[in-house]
Design an enzyme around this catalytic site. Structure first.
Site, short mmCIF file in Angstrom:
data_model
loop_
_atom_site.label_atom_id
_atom_site.label_comp_id
_atom_site.label_asym_id
_atom_site.label_seq_id
_atom_site.Cartn_x
_atom_site.Cartn_y
_atom_site.Cartn_z
N TYR A 85 59.44 28.32 -9.60
CA TYR A 85 60.56 28.47 -10.54
C TYR A 85 60.99 27.08 -10.99
O TYR A 85 61.19 26.21 -10.14
CB TYR A 85 61.76 29.16 -9.88
CG TYR A 85 61.44 30.36 -9.01
CD1 TYR A 85 60.91 31.53 -9.55
CD2 TYR A 85 61.67 30.32 -7.64
CE1 TYR A 85 60.64 32.63 -8.75
CE2 TYR A 85 61.41 31.42 -6.83
CZ TYR A 85 60.89 32.58 -7.39
OH TYR A 85 60.63 33.66 -6.58
N ARG A 86 61.20 26.89 -12.28
CA ARG A 86 61.63 25.57 -12.75
C ARG A 86 63.02 25.24 -12.23
O ARG A 86 63.84 26.15 -12.00
CB ARG A 86 61.61 25.52 -14.26
CG ARG A 86 62.74 26.34 -14.86
CD ARG A 86 63.00 25.94 -16.30
NE ARG A 86 64.19 26.57 -16.81
CZ ARG A 86 64.19 27.52 -17.75
NH1 ARG A 86 63.06 27.96 -18.26
NH2 ARG A 86 65.34 28.00 -18.18
N ASN A 93 59.56 34.32 1.10
CA ASN A 93 59.04 34.43 -0.27
C ASN A 93 58.83 33.03 -0.81
O ASN A 93 59.59 32.11 -0.50
CB ASN A 93 60.02 35.16 -1.19
CG ASN A 93 59.37 35.44 -2.54
OD1 ASN A 93 58.45 36.24 -2.62
ND2 ASN A 93 59.80 34.76 -3.59
N ASP A 126 60.20 26.46 -23.39
CA ASP A 126 59.51 27.34 -22.45
C ASP A 126 58.09 27.70 -22.87
O ASP A 126 57.64 27.32 -23.96
CB ASP A 126 60.36 28.60 -22.23
CG ASP A 126 60.50 28.90 -20.75
OD1 ASP A 126 59.45 28.93 -20.06
OD2 ASP A 126 61.63 29.09 -20.28
N GLU A 146 53.44 34.84 0.39
CA GLU A 146 52.52 34.02 -0.40
C GLU A 146 51.70 33.06 0.46
O GLU A 146 50.58 32.69 0.10
CB GLU A 146 53.29 33.21 -1.45
CG GLU A 146 53.72 33.98 -2.69
CD GLU A 146 54.97 34.83 -2.51
OE1 GLU A 146 55.57 34.81 -1.41
OE2 GLU A 146 55.34 35.54 -3.47
N GLY A 206 61.11 37.49 -6.52
CA GLY A 206 61.33 37.65 -5.09
C GLY A 206 62.54 36.91 -4.55
O GLY A 206 63.34 37.46 -3.78
N TRP A 210 65.33 31.14 -10.81
CA TRP A 210 64.58 32.34 -10.41
C TRP A 210 65.12 33.50 -11.21
O TRP A 210 66.31 33.77 -11.23
CB TRP A 210 64.55 32.57 -8.91
CG TRP A 210 65.83 32.56 -8.15
CD1 TRP A 210 66.95 33.28 -8.42
CD2 TRP A 210 66.12 31.82 -6.97
NE1 TRP A 210 67.90 33.03 -7.48
CE2 TRP A 210 67.42 32.14 -6.57
CE3 TRP A 210 65.38 30.92 -6.18
CZ2 TRP A 210 68.02 31.58 -5.44
CZ3 TRP A 210 65.96 30.38 -5.06
CH2 TRP A 210 67.27 30.71 -4.71
C1 LIG Z 1 54.41 26.59 -14.50
C2 LIG Z 1 55.15 27.85 -14.16
C3 LIG Z 1 56.54 27.90 -14.28
C4 LIG Z 1 57.25 29.05 -13.96
N1 LIG Z 1 58.60 29.05 -14.07
C5 LIG Z 1 59.31 30.14 -13.70
C6 LIG Z 1 60.73 30.13 -13.73
O1 LIG Z 1 61.34 29.14 -14.12
N2 LIG Z 1 61.39 31.25 -13.32
C7 LIG Z 1 60.73 32.37 -12.89
O2 LIG Z 1 61.37 33.33 -12.50
N3 LIG Z 1 59.37 32.42 -12.86
C8 LIG Z 1 58.65 31.32 -13.25
N4 LIG Z 1 57.29 31.35 -13.22
C9 LIG Z 1 56.60 32.60 -12.82
C10 LIG Z 1 56.67 32.83 -11.33
O3 LIG Z 1 56.18 31.74 -10.62
C11 LIG Z 1 55.89 34.08 -10.95
O4 LIG Z 1 56.48 35.20 -11.57
C12 LIG Z 1 55.80 34.34 -9.45
O5 LIG Z 1 55.22 35.61 -9.24
C13 LIG Z 1 57.16 34.33 -8.80
O6 LIG Z 1 57.02 34.61 -7.42
P1 LIG Z 1 57.81 35.85 -6.79
O7 LIG Z 1 57.14 37.07 -7.37
O8 LIG Z 1 57.59 35.69 -5.34
O9 LIG Z 1 59.21 35.72 -7.22
C14 LIG Z 1 56.55 30.20 -13.54
C15 LIG Z 1 55.17 30.17 -13.43
C16 LIG Z 1 54.46 29.02 -13.73
C17 LIG Z 1 52.96 29.01 -13.60
MN LIG Z 2 56.86 36.97 -3.85
#
Ligand SMILES: Cc1cc2nc3c(=O)[nH]c(=O)nc-3n(C[C@H](O)[C@H](O)[C@H](O)COP(=O)(O)O)c2cc1C
Ligand SMILES: [Mn+2]
Length: 496
Positions: free
Chosen positions: A187-188, A183, A297, A248, A206, A201
Protein backbone atom coordinates in the site's frame (compact mmCIF):
# COMPACT_ATOMS: atom_id res chain seq x y z
CA UNK A 1 19.00 -16.49 -10.52
CA UNK A 2 21.83 -17.91 -8.42
CA UNK A 3 23.40 -21.08 -9.82
CA UNK A 4 21.46 -24.10 -8.68
CA UNK A 5 23.29 -26.83 -6.81
CA UNK A 6 23.16 -30.12 -8.73
CA UNK A 7 19.83 -31.90 -8.44
CA UNK A 8 17.89 -28.81 -7.39
CA UNK A 9 15.30 -27.67 -9.90
CA UNK A 10 15.31 -23.99 -10.86
CA UNK A 11 11.76 -23.61 -9.54
CA UNK A 12 13.11 -23.85 -6.02
CA UNK A 13 15.85 -21.27 -6.54
CA UNK A 14 15.27 -17.83 -5.16
CA UNK A 15 17.33 -14.78 -4.33
CA UNK A 16 18.05 -14.34 -0.65
CA UNK A 17 17.70 -10.57 -0.78
CA UNK A 18 17.41 -7.50 -2.97
CA UNK A 19 21.15 -7.09 -3.55
CA UNK A 20 21.49 -10.60 -4.97
CA UNK A 21 18.68 -9.72 -7.37
CA UNK A 22 20.40 -6.42 -8.28
CA UNK A 23 23.67 -8.30 -8.96
CA UNK A 24 21.81 -10.80 -11.12
CA UNK A 25 20.12 -8.07 -13.17
CA UNK A 26 23.42 -6.24 -13.59
CA UNK A 27 25.17 -9.40 -14.81
CA UNK A 28 22.41 -9.94 -17.38
CA UNK A 29 22.59 -6.35 -18.67
CA UNK A 30 19.16 -5.71 -17.14
CA UNK A 31 20.21 -2.92 -14.77
CA UNK A 32 21.89 0.44 -15.28
CA UNK A 33 23.63 2.45 -12.58
CA UNK A 34 23.14 6.21 -12.84
CA UNK A 35 25.95 8.13 -11.18
CA UNK A 36 24.75 11.60 -12.21
CA UNK A 37 23.04 13.40 -9.32
CA UNK A 38 19.26 13.41 -9.69
CA UNK A 39 16.36 14.89 -7.76
CA UNK A 40 13.88 12.56 -6.11
CA UNK A 41 11.20 15.13 -6.83
CA UNK A 42 9.76 14.42 -10.30
CA UNK A 43 13.11 13.86 -12.08
CA UNK A 44 13.35 10.12 -11.24
CA UNK A 45 9.72 9.71 -12.40
CA UNK A 46 10.35 11.33 -15.77
CA UNK A 47 13.47 9.21 -16.36
CA UNK A 48 11.73 5.98 -15.29
CA UNK A 49 8.56 6.70 -17.27
CA UNK A 50 10.62 7.17 -20.44
CA UNK A 51 12.46 3.92 -19.79
CA UNK A 52 9.21 2.00 -19.09
CA UNK A 53 7.49 3.22 -22.22
CA UNK A 54 10.53 3.30 -24.51
CA UNK A 55 12.02 0.58 -26.72
CA UNK A 56 12.32 -2.86 -25.08
CA UNK A 57 16.16 -2.86 -25.22
CA UNK A 58 16.26 0.27 -23.08
CA UNK A 59 13.70 -0.95 -20.55
CA UNK A 60 16.08 -1.84 -17.70
CA UNK A 61 16.09 -1.58 -13.93
CA UNK A 62 17.64 1.69 -12.71
CA UNK A 63 19.88 2.17 -9.70
CA UNK A 64 20.26 5.89 -8.93
CA UNK A 65 23.47 6.13 -6.92
CA UNK A 66 23.42 9.86 -6.20
CA UNK A 67 20.03 11.13 -5.13
CA UNK A 68 20.07 14.72 -3.87
CA UNK A 69 19.48 14.93 -0.14
CA UNK A 70 19.65 11.14 0.34
CA UNK A 71 22.37 8.86 1.64
CA UNK A 72 21.23 5.65 -0.05
CA UNK A 73 20.80 4.52 -3.66
CA UNK A 74 17.32 4.25 -5.18
CA UNK A 75 16.29 1.12 -7.11
CA UNK A 76 13.37 1.39 -9.50
CA UNK A 77 11.83 -0.64 -12.37
CA UNK A 78 13.45 -3.86 -11.05
CA UNK A 79 10.24 -5.82 -11.86
CA UNK A 80 9.41 -3.84 -14.98
CA UNK A 81 9.62 -6.42 -17.80
CA UNK A 82 8.53 -9.99 -18.43
CA UNK A 83 12.15 -11.14 -18.12
CA UNK A 84 12.87 -9.31 -14.86
CA UNK A 85 9.53 -10.29 -13.31
CA UNK A 86 10.23 -13.93 -14.12
CA UNK A 87 13.76 -13.70 -12.73
CA UNK A 88 12.43 -12.07 -9.57
CA UNK A 89 10.22 -15.11 -9.01
CA UNK A 90 13.02 -17.54 -9.80
CA UNK A 91 11.56 -18.88 -13.08
CA UNK A 92 12.37 -18.66 -16.77
CA UNK A 93 8.78 -17.84 -17.69
CA UNK A 94 5.69 -16.88 -15.72
CA UNK A 95 3.82 -19.85 -17.21
CA UNK A 96 6.07 -22.17 -15.17
CA UNK A 97 4.36 -20.72 -12.13
CA UNK A 98 0.91 -21.44 -13.58
CA UNK A 99 2.00 -25.04 -14.06
CA UNK A 100 3.30 -25.33 -10.48
CA UNK A 101 0.13 -23.85 -9.01
CA UNK A 102 -2.01 -26.10 -11.23
CA UNK A 103 -0.13 -29.14 -9.89
CA UNK A 104 -0.59 -28.02 -6.31
CA UNK A 105 -4.33 -27.42 -6.62
CA UNK A 106 -4.93 -30.66 -8.51
CA UNK A 107 -6.45 -32.53 -5.61
CA UNK A 108 -6.87 -35.86 -7.37
CA UNK A 109 -4.57 -38.51 -5.96
CA UNK A 110 -2.64 -39.79 -8.98
CA UNK A 111 -2.43 -43.50 -9.69
CA UNK A 112 0.80 -45.47 -9.36
CA UNK A 113 3.45 -45.24 -6.67
CA UNK A 114 5.56 -42.69 -8.54
CA UNK A 115 2.57 -40.40 -9.04
CA UNK A 116 1.62 -40.69 -5.37
CA UNK A 117 5.17 -39.89 -4.25
CA UNK A 118 5.20 -36.84 -6.53
CA UNK A 119 1.94 -35.61 -5.02
CA UNK A 120 3.45 -36.10 -1.58
CA UNK A 121 6.40 -34.03 -2.79
CA UNK A 122 4.05 -31.18 -3.77
CA UNK A 123 2.46 -31.25 -0.34
CA UNK A 124 5.88 -31.44 1.29
CA UNK A 125 6.84 -28.24 -0.59
CA UNK A 126 3.84 -26.62 1.07
CA UNK A 127 4.83 -27.94 4.49
CA UNK A 128 8.31 -26.37 4.13
CA UNK A 129 6.81 -23.04 3.18
CA UNK A 130 6.23 -21.73 6.72
CA UNK A 131 8.29 -18.70 7.76
CA UNK A 132 11.40 -19.46 9.84
CA UNK A 133 12.05 -17.44 12.97
CA UNK A 134 15.64 -16.13 13.21
CA UNK A 135 17.35 -14.21 16.01
CA UNK A 136 19.84 -12.05 14.15
CA UNK A 137 18.97 -10.28 10.95
CA UNK A 138 20.63 -8.16 8.29
CA UNK A 139 17.71 -5.73 8.43
CA UNK A 140 18.70 -4.95 12.03
CA UNK A 141 22.41 -4.23 11.50
CA UNK A 142 21.55 -0.65 12.47
CA UNK A 143 18.82 -0.06 15.06
CA UNK A 144 17.39 3.38 15.89
CA UNK A 145 14.80 3.47 18.66
CA UNK A 146 15.50 6.74 20.53
CA UNK A 147 14.65 9.35 17.89
CA UNK A 148 13.83 7.44 14.72
CA UNK A 149 13.19 9.60 11.65
CA UNK A 150 11.94 9.06 8.10
CA UNK A 151 14.00 12.02 6.89
CA UNK A 152 16.84 9.88 5.56
CA UNK A 153 14.60 7.89 3.19
CA UNK A 154 14.68 8.99 -0.45
CA UNK A 155 10.88 8.81 -0.83
CA UNK A 156 9.88 10.28 -4.19
CA UNK A 157 7.52 12.99 -5.17
CA UNK A 158 6.24 11.14 -8.21
CA UNK A 159 3.98 13.58 -10.09
CA UNK A 160 3.53 17.37 -10.04
CA UNK A 161 0.18 17.48 -8.20
CA UNK A 162 1.01 14.77 -5.65
CA UNK A 163 0.33 15.85 -2.08
CA UNK A 164 3.92 15.11 -1.11
CA UNK A 165 6.52 12.36 -1.14
CA UNK A 166 5.48 8.70 -1.10
CA UNK A 167 6.91 5.31 -0.20
CA UNK A 168 5.61 3.21 -3.10
CA UNK A 169 6.99 -0.36 -2.88
CA UNK A 170 6.53 -1.38 0.76
CA UNK A 171 5.51 -4.61 2.42
CA UNK A 172 3.05 -3.56 5.12
CA UNK A 173 2.71 -6.07 7.99
CA UNK A 174 -0.35 -6.10 10.26
CA UNK A 175 -1.97 -8.71 12.52
CA UNK A 176 -5.56 -9.71 13.08
CA UNK A 177 -6.31 -8.34 16.58
CA UNK A 178 -8.38 -11.45 17.43
CA UNK A 179 -6.17 -14.25 16.14
CA UNK A 180 -2.74 -12.67 15.57
CA UNK A 181 -2.82 -13.91 11.94
CA UNK A 182 -0.59 -11.95 9.63
CA UNK A 183 -1.48 -9.90 6.57
CA UNK A 184 1.02 -8.32 4.20
CA UNK A 185 -0.06 -5.78 1.61
CA UNK A 186 1.62 -3.35 -0.73
CA UNK A 187 0.00 0.00 0.00
CA UNK A 188 1.42 3.41 -0.86
CA UNK A 189 2.43 5.56 2.11
CA UNK A 190 2.42 9.35 2.10
CA UNK A 191 5.24 10.91 4.10
CA UNK A 192 3.51 13.54 6.28
CA UNK A 193 6.61 14.37 8.33
CA UNK A 194 9.63 12.69 9.95
CA UNK A 195 7.48 10.49 12.19
CA UNK A 196 4.15 9.96 10.41
CA UNK A 197 2.86 8.32 7.24
CA UNK A 198 -0.53 8.06 5.54
CA UNK A 199 -1.65 4.41 5.23
CA UNK A 200 -3.42 4.01 1.93
CA UNK A 201 -4.93 0.58 2.55
CA UNK A 202 -8.17 0.56 0.64
CA UNK A 203 -11.51 -0.54 2.01
CA UNK A 204 -11.46 -4.01 0.43
CA UNK A 205 -7.94 -4.96 1.54
CA UNK A 206 -6.63 -7.25 4.26
CA UNK A 207 -5.01 -4.66 6.53
CA UNK A 208 -8.06 -2.39 6.34
CA UNK A 209 -10.06 -5.28 7.82
CA UNK A 210 -7.48 -5.67 10.63
CA UNK A 211 -7.81 -1.97 11.37
CA UNK A 212 -11.64 -2.17 11.43
CA UNK A 213 -11.44 -5.14 13.84
CA UNK A 214 -9.02 -3.23 16.07
CA UNK A 215 -11.29 -0.17 16.01
CA UNK A 216 -14.38 -2.27 16.85
CA UNK A 217 -12.49 -3.84 19.75
CA UNK A 218 -11.64 -0.37 21.04
CA UNK A 219 -7.89 -0.88 20.78
CA UNK A 220 -5.82 2.28 21.13
CA UNK A 221 -2.93 0.95 19.06
CA UNK A 222 -2.42 -1.51 16.26
CA UNK A 223 1.21 -2.44 15.61
CA UNK A 224 2.35 -2.04 12.00
CA UNK A 225 5.72 -2.83 10.40
CA UNK A 226 6.79 -1.63 6.99
CA UNK A 227 9.59 -3.54 5.29
CA UNK A 228 11.40 -2.14 2.26
CA UNK A 229 13.39 -4.54 0.12
CA UNK A 230 14.13 -8.17 0.80
CA UNK A 231 13.80 -11.27 -1.30
CA UNK A 232 11.96 -10.19 -4.49
CA UNK A 233 9.45 -13.03 -4.03
CA UNK A 234 8.46 -11.62 -0.65
CA UNK A 235 8.11 -8.15 -2.19
CA UNK A 236 5.89 -9.52 -4.97
CA UNK A 237 3.80 -11.51 -2.48
CA UNK A 238 2.76 -8.28 -0.73
CA UNK A 239 0.98 -7.31 -3.96
CA UNK A 240 -0.70 -10.70 -4.49
CA UNK A 241 -4.49 -10.72 -3.91
CA UNK A 242 -4.60 -13.73 -1.59
CA UNK A 243 -7.90 -14.55 0.09
CA UNK A 244 -8.33 -13.03 3.58
CA UNK A 245 -6.60 -15.11 6.23
CA UNK A 246 -3.96 -16.55 3.92
CA UNK A 247 -0.50 -15.49 5.05
CA UNK A 248 1.47 -13.82 2.25
CA UNK A 249 4.74 -14.99 3.85
CA UNK A 250 3.64 -18.65 3.68
CA UNK A 251 2.74 -18.07 0.03
CA UNK A 252 6.17 -16.48 -0.54
CA UNK A 253 7.82 -19.46 1.17
CA UNK A 254 6.00 -21.85 -1.13
CA UNK A 255 6.99 -19.84 -4.22
CA UNK A 256 10.66 -19.69 -3.18
CA UNK A 257 10.86 -23.31 -2.00
CA UNK A 258 11.90 -22.48 1.56
CA UNK A 259 10.44 -20.52 4.45
CA UNK A 260 11.06 -16.76 4.56
CA UNK A 261 13.43 -15.99 7.48
CA UNK A 262 11.59 -13.61 9.82
CA UNK A 263 12.82 -11.59 12.78
CA UNK A 264 10.99 -9.93 15.65
CA UNK A 265 10.83 -6.11 15.46
CA UNK A 266 12.57 -4.10 18.19
CA UNK A 267 9.72 -1.86 19.36
CA UNK A 268 6.52 -3.69 18.32
CA UNK A 269 5.12 -7.22 18.34
CA UNK A 270 5.39 -7.91 14.60
CA UNK A 271 7.85 -10.00 12.61
CA UNK A 272 9.46 -8.84 9.37
CA UNK A 273 11.65 -10.52 6.71
CA UNK A 274 15.17 -10.71 8.14
CA UNK A 275 16.65 -9.94 4.72
CA UNK A 276 14.83 -6.63 4.21
CA UNK A 277 16.88 -3.50 3.51
CA UNK A 278 14.95 -1.14 5.79
CA UNK A 279 12.19 -1.63 8.39
CA UNK A 280 9.90 1.06 9.77
CA UNK A 281 8.29 0.04 13.06
CA UNK A 282 5.28 1.80 14.47
CA UNK A 283 1.57 1.79 15.11
CA UNK A 284 -1.76 3.02 13.82
CA UNK A 285 -4.40 4.41 16.18
CA UNK A 286 -7.37 2.56 14.65
CA UNK A 287 -9.69 5.53 15.15
CA UNK A 288 -7.39 8.23 13.72
CA UNK A 289 -7.80 9.58 10.15
CA UNK A 290 -5.99 12.19 8.13
CA UNK A 291 -6.39 13.52 4.60
CA UNK A 292 -4.16 11.50 2.25
CA UNK A 293 -3.47 12.34 -1.44
CA UNK A 294 -3.93 13.41 -4.15
CA UNK A 295 -1.54 10.96 -5.75
CA UNK A 296 -0.80 10.32 -9.44
CA UNK A 297 -2.15 6.78 -9.67
CA UNK A 298 -1.94 3.70 -11.87
CA UNK A 299 -5.19 4.67 -13.60
CA UNK A 300 -3.27 7.52 -15.25
CA UNK A 301 -5.24 10.06 -13.17
CA UNK A 302 -4.70 11.51 -9.72
CA UNK A 303 -6.65 9.72 -7.03
CA UNK A 304 -8.47 12.28 -4.91
CA UNK A 305 -7.48 13.23 -1.38
CA UNK A 306 -9.45 11.17 1.16
CA UNK A 307 -9.24 10.23 4.83
CA UNK A 308 -6.93 7.34 5.68
CA UNK A 309 -5.27 5.99 8.84
CA UNK A 310 -1.98 7.37 10.12
CA UNK A 311 1.22 5.49 10.97
CA UNK A 312 3.41 6.69 13.85
CA UNK A 313 7.07 5.68 13.78
CA UNK A 314 8.53 4.06 16.91
CA UNK A 315 11.67 2.49 15.48
CA UNK A 316 13.81 2.27 12.38
CA UNK A 317 16.18 -0.57 11.55
CA UNK A 318 18.23 -1.15 8.42
CA UNK A 319 21.23 -2.76 6.81
CA UNK A 320 24.52 -0.93 7.05
CA UNK A 321 24.32 0.28 3.41
CA UNK A 322 20.69 -0.07 2.46
CA UNK A 323 19.23 0.11 -1.03
CA UNK A 324 15.90 1.95 -1.18
CA UNK A 325 13.44 0.16 -3.51
CA UNK A 326 10.63 2.12 -5.09
CA UNK A 327 8.34 2.32 -8.10
CA UNK A 328 6.16 4.87 -9.84
CA UNK A 329 2.65 4.37 -11.13
CA UNK A 330 0.88 6.42 -13.80
CA UNK A 331 -0.44 5.99 -17.28
CA UNK A 332 0.32 2.37 -18.31
CA UNK A 333 2.45 0.53 -19.14
CA UNK A 334 4.74 0.77 -16.14
CA UNK A 335 6.45 -1.55 -13.67
CA UNK A 336 3.25 -2.44 -11.76
CA UNK A 337 1.79 -3.99 -14.93
CA UNK A 338 4.36 -6.80 -14.57
CA UNK A 339 3.57 -7.41 -10.91
CA UNK A 340 -0.07 -7.73 -12.03
CA UNK A 341 0.87 -10.05 -14.91
CA UNK A 342 2.59 -12.40 -12.45
CA UNK A 343 -0.60 -12.43 -10.39
CA UNK A 344 -2.72 -13.16 -13.47
CA UNK A 345 -0.55 -16.18 -14.35
CA UNK A 346 -0.26 -17.51 -10.78
CA UNK A 347 -3.97 -17.19 -10.01
CA UNK A 348 -5.32 -18.52 -13.31
CA UNK A 349 -5.10 -22.19 -12.19
CA UNK A 350 -6.88 -21.34 -8.93
CA UNK A 351 -9.69 -19.59 -10.80
CA UNK A 352 -9.85 -22.56 -13.17
CA UNK A 353 -10.18 -24.91 -10.22
CA UNK A 354 -13.42 -23.08 -9.33
CA UNK A 355 -14.49 -22.39 -12.93
CA UNK A 356 -13.12 -25.25 -15.04
CA UNK A 357 -14.74 -23.89 -18.22
CA UNK A 358 -12.21 -21.02 -18.23
CA UNK A 359 -9.37 -21.58 -20.70
CA UNK A 360 -7.31 -18.39 -20.42
CA UNK A 361 -7.45 -14.86 -19.09
CA UNK A 362 -5.83 -11.53 -19.90
CA UNK A 363 -5.82 -8.29 -17.94
CA UNK A 364 -4.17 -5.95 -20.45
CA UNK A 365 -2.10 -2.92 -19.43
CA UNK A 366 -4.70 -0.56 -20.92
CA UNK A 367 -7.29 -1.88 -18.47
CA UNK A 368 -5.15 -1.10 -15.37
CA UNK A 369 -6.21 -4.49 -13.84
CA UNK A 370 -9.74 -3.69 -12.75
CA UNK A 371 -11.14 -2.01 -15.87
CA UNK A 372 -10.83 -4.90 -18.31
CA UNK A 373 -10.64 -8.67 -17.91
CA UNK A 374 -10.75 -10.83 -21.03
CA UNK A 375 -11.63 -14.48 -20.49
CA UNK A 376 -11.95 -17.39 -22.91
CA UNK A 377 -14.34 -20.24 -22.04
CA UNK A 378 -15.62 -23.56 -23.30
CA UNK A 379 -19.27 -22.65 -23.78
CA UNK A 380 -21.67 -25.52 -23.21
CA UNK A 381 -25.12 -24.18 -22.29
CA UNK A 382 -27.41 -21.17 -22.64
CA UNK A 383 -26.29 -18.35 -20.34
CA UNK A 384 -22.84 -19.88 -19.84
CA UNK A 385 -20.93 -16.65 -20.54
CA UNK A 386 -23.16 -14.82 -18.05
CA UNK A 387 -22.56 -17.51 -15.43
CA UNK A 388 -18.80 -16.97 -15.75
CA UNK A 389 -19.16 -13.18 -15.46
CA UNK A 390 -21.28 -13.45 -12.31
CA UNK A 391 -18.90 -15.98 -10.79
CA UNK A 392 -15.88 -13.73 -11.43
CA UNK A 393 -17.70 -10.74 -9.92
CA UNK A 394 -18.10 -12.83 -6.79
CA UNK A 395 -14.48 -13.97 -6.55
CA UNK A 396 -12.09 -12.08 -4.25
CA UNK A 397 -10.79 -8.82 -5.72
CA UNK A 398 -12.30 -9.80 -9.10
CA UNK A 399 -15.39 -8.19 -7.57
CA UNK A 400 -13.83 -4.90 -8.67
CA UNK A 401 -13.60 -5.82 -12.39
CA UNK A 402 -15.48 -3.16 -14.37
CA UNK A 403 -15.60 -4.82 -17.78
CA UNK A 404 -15.48 -8.55 -18.42
CA UNK A 405 -15.25 -9.73 -22.01
CA UNK A 406 -16.01 -13.42 -22.61
CA UNK A 407 -14.75 -15.04 -25.81
CA UNK A 408 -14.76 -18.64 -27.01
CA UNK A 409 -12.01 -21.12 -26.21
CA UNK A 410 -10.24 -20.82 -29.60
CA UNK A 411 -9.70 -17.05 -29.25
CA UNK A 412 -6.28 -15.76 -28.20
CA UNK A 413 -7.14 -13.47 -25.28
CA UNK A 414 -3.65 -11.93 -25.42
CA UNK A 415 -4.20 -10.65 -28.98
CA UNK A 416 -6.07 -7.41 -28.38
CA UNK A 417 -6.70 -6.94 -32.10
CA UNK A 418 -8.46 -10.30 -32.27
CA UNK A 419 -10.42 -9.54 -29.10
CA UNK A 420 -11.59 -6.15 -30.42
CA UNK A 421 -12.69 -7.84 -33.65
CA UNK A 422 -14.68 -10.55 -31.87
CA UNK A 423 -16.03 -8.32 -29.11
CA UNK A 424 -17.59 -5.90 -31.56
CA UNK A 425 -18.46 -8.31 -34.39
CA UNK A 426 -19.98 -11.11 -32.32
CA UNK A 427 -22.40 -9.10 -30.25
CA UNK A 428 -25.86 -7.69 -30.44
CA UNK A 429 -25.74 -5.16 -27.62
CA UNK A 430 -29.37 -5.86 -26.69
CA UNK A 431 -28.70 -9.57 -26.30
CA UNK A 432 -25.04 -9.77 -25.29
CA UNK A 433 -24.35 -6.87 -22.92
CA UNK A 434 -24.85 -7.45 -19.22
CA UNK A 435 -25.11 -4.38 -17.00
CA UNK A 436 -24.99 -4.85 -13.24
CA UNK A 437 -24.01 -2.82 -10.17
CA UNK A 438 -21.45 -3.69 -7.57
CA UNK A 439 -18.40 -2.71 -5.54
CA UNK A 440 -15.88 -0.63 -7.48
CA UNK A 441 -12.18 -0.07 -6.99
CA UNK A 442 -11.34 2.81 -4.67
CA UNK A 443 -9.42 4.39 -7.54
CA UNK A 444 -12.23 4.24 -10.12
CA UNK A 445 -12.78 7.92 -10.91
CA UNK A 446 -15.74 7.40 -13.23
CA UNK A 447 -17.94 5.21 -11.00
CA UNK A 448 -21.35 6.69 -10.30
CA UNK A 449 -20.23 7.17 -6.72
CA UNK A 450 -17.08 6.36 -4.77
CA UNK A 451 -16.54 2.57 -4.48
CA UNK A 452 -19.88 1.63 -6.07
CA UNK A 453 -21.03 1.58 -9.65
CA UNK A 454 -21.99 -0.13 -12.86
CA UNK A 455 -20.22 -3.08 -14.44
CA UNK A 456 -20.41 -4.41 -17.95
CA UNK A 457 -20.14 -7.94 -19.24
CA UNK A 458 -19.75 -8.55 -22.97
CA UNK A 459 -20.62 -12.00 -24.27
CA UNK A 460 -18.46 -12.09 -27.40
CA UNK A 461 -18.70 -15.84 -27.94
CA UNK A 462 -20.11 -17.09 -31.23
CA UNK A 463 -23.86 -17.59 -30.94
CA UNK A 464 -25.95 -20.55 -31.98
CA UNK A 465 -29.46 -21.93 -31.50
CA UNK A 466 -28.87 -22.18 -27.75
CA UNK A 467 -28.52 -18.39 -27.61
CA UNK A 468 -31.89 -17.83 -29.29
CA UNK A 469 -30.53 -16.22 -32.45
CA UNK A 470 -32.99 -14.75 -34.96
CA UNK A 471 -30.85 -15.49 -37.99
CA UNK A 472 -28.40 -18.31 -38.79
CA UNK A 473 -24.85 -17.74 -37.47
CA UNK A 474 -22.37 -17.73 -40.34
CA UNK A 475 -19.24 -19.80 -40.72
CA UNK A 476 -15.93 -18.06 -39.97
CA UNK A 477 -13.63 -17.70 -42.96
CA UNK A 478 -10.72 -20.12 -42.87
CA UNK A 479 -8.54 -21.40 -45.73
CA UNK A 480 -8.52 -25.11 -46.46
CA UNK A 481 -5.51 -26.90 -44.92
CA UNK A 482 -4.32 -28.48 -48.19
CA UNK A 483 -4.16 -25.04 -49.85
CA UNK A 484 -2.28 -23.57 -46.88
CA UNK A 485 0.24 -26.41 -47.09
CA UNK A 486 0.61 -25.98 -50.85
CA UNK A 487 1.27 -22.25 -50.56
CA UNK A 488 3.72 -22.78 -47.72
CA UNK A 489 5.58 -25.31 -49.85
CA UNK A 490 5.69 -23.08 -52.92
CA UNK A 491 6.25 -19.75 -51.13
CA UNK A 492 9.76 -19.16 -52.47
CA UNK A 493 8.56 -19.66 -56.03
CA UNK A 494 6.30 -16.61 -55.80
CA UNK A 495 9.23 -14.28 -55.22
CA UNK A 496 7.35 -12.45 -52.42
C1 LIG B 1 2.92 -0.73 -6.91
C2 LIG B 1 1.64 -1.08 -6.23
C3 LIG B 1 1.01 -0.14 -5.42
C4 LIG B 1 -0.18 -0.44 -4.76
N1 LIG B 1 -0.76 0.49 -3.97
C5 LIG B 1 -1.88 0.18 -3.27
C6 LIG B 1 -2.45 1.12 -2.38
O1 LIG B 1 -1.97 2.24 -2.23
N2 LIG B 1 -3.56 0.75 -1.68
C7 LIG B 1 -4.14 -0.48 -1.83
O2 LIG B 1 -5.11 -0.78 -1.16
N3 LIG B 1 -3.63 -1.39 -2.69
C8 LIG B 1 -2.51 -1.09 -3.41
N4 LIG B 1 -1.97 -2.00 -4.27
C9 LIG B 1 -2.65 -3.30 -4.47
C10 LIG B 1 -2.44 -4.23 -3.30
O3 LIG B 1 -1.08 -4.41 -3.04
C11 LIG B 1 -3.09 -5.58 -3.57
O4 LIG B 1 -4.49 -5.40 -3.70
C12 LIG B 1 -2.83 -6.64 -2.50
O5 LIG B 1 -3.63 -7.76 -2.78
C13 LIG B 1 -3.18 -6.12 -1.13
O6 LIG B 1 -2.96 -7.15 -0.18
P1 LIG B 1 -4.16 -7.63 0.76
O7 LIG B 1 -5.12 -8.34 -0.17
O8 LIG B 1 -3.50 -8.53 1.73
O9 LIG B 1 -4.74 -6.42 1.35
C14 LIG B 1 -0.77 -1.71 -4.95
C15 LIG B 1 -0.15 -2.65 -5.76
C16 LIG B 1 1.04 -2.35 -6.40
C17 LIG B 1 1.69 -3.40 -7.27
MN1 LIG C 1 -3.87 -10.50 2.33
Amino acid sequence: MPDAPPGVTPATMAFANLREFVAHLEKRGQLRRIAAPVSRDLEITEITDRVSKGPAEGNVALLFETVEGATMPVLINAFGSRERMSAALGVESLDELSARVAKLVDLRMPGGLVGKLRKLGDLFDLAKAGPRRVRSAACQEVVVTDTPSLAGLPALQCWPSDAGRYITLPMVFTRDPRTGARNVGMYRLQVFDERTLGMHWQLHKGSAEHQRLAEDAGRARMDVAIALGGDPIAIYSASAPLPPGIDEMVFAGWLRGSGVPMVQCKTIDVQVPADAEIVLEGYVDPAERRLEGPFGDHTGYYSLARDYPVFHLTGLTHRRNPIYPTTIVGRPPQEDYWLGKATERIFLPIIRMLLPEIVDMNMPAEGVFHNLVIVSIRKRYPGHARKVMYALWGLGLMMLAKTIVIVSEHVNVHDLSEVAWRATGNIDPRRDLVLVDGPMDDLDHSAIRHRFGGKMGIDATEKSEMDGIGQPWPEEIRMREDVRALVARRWSEYGL
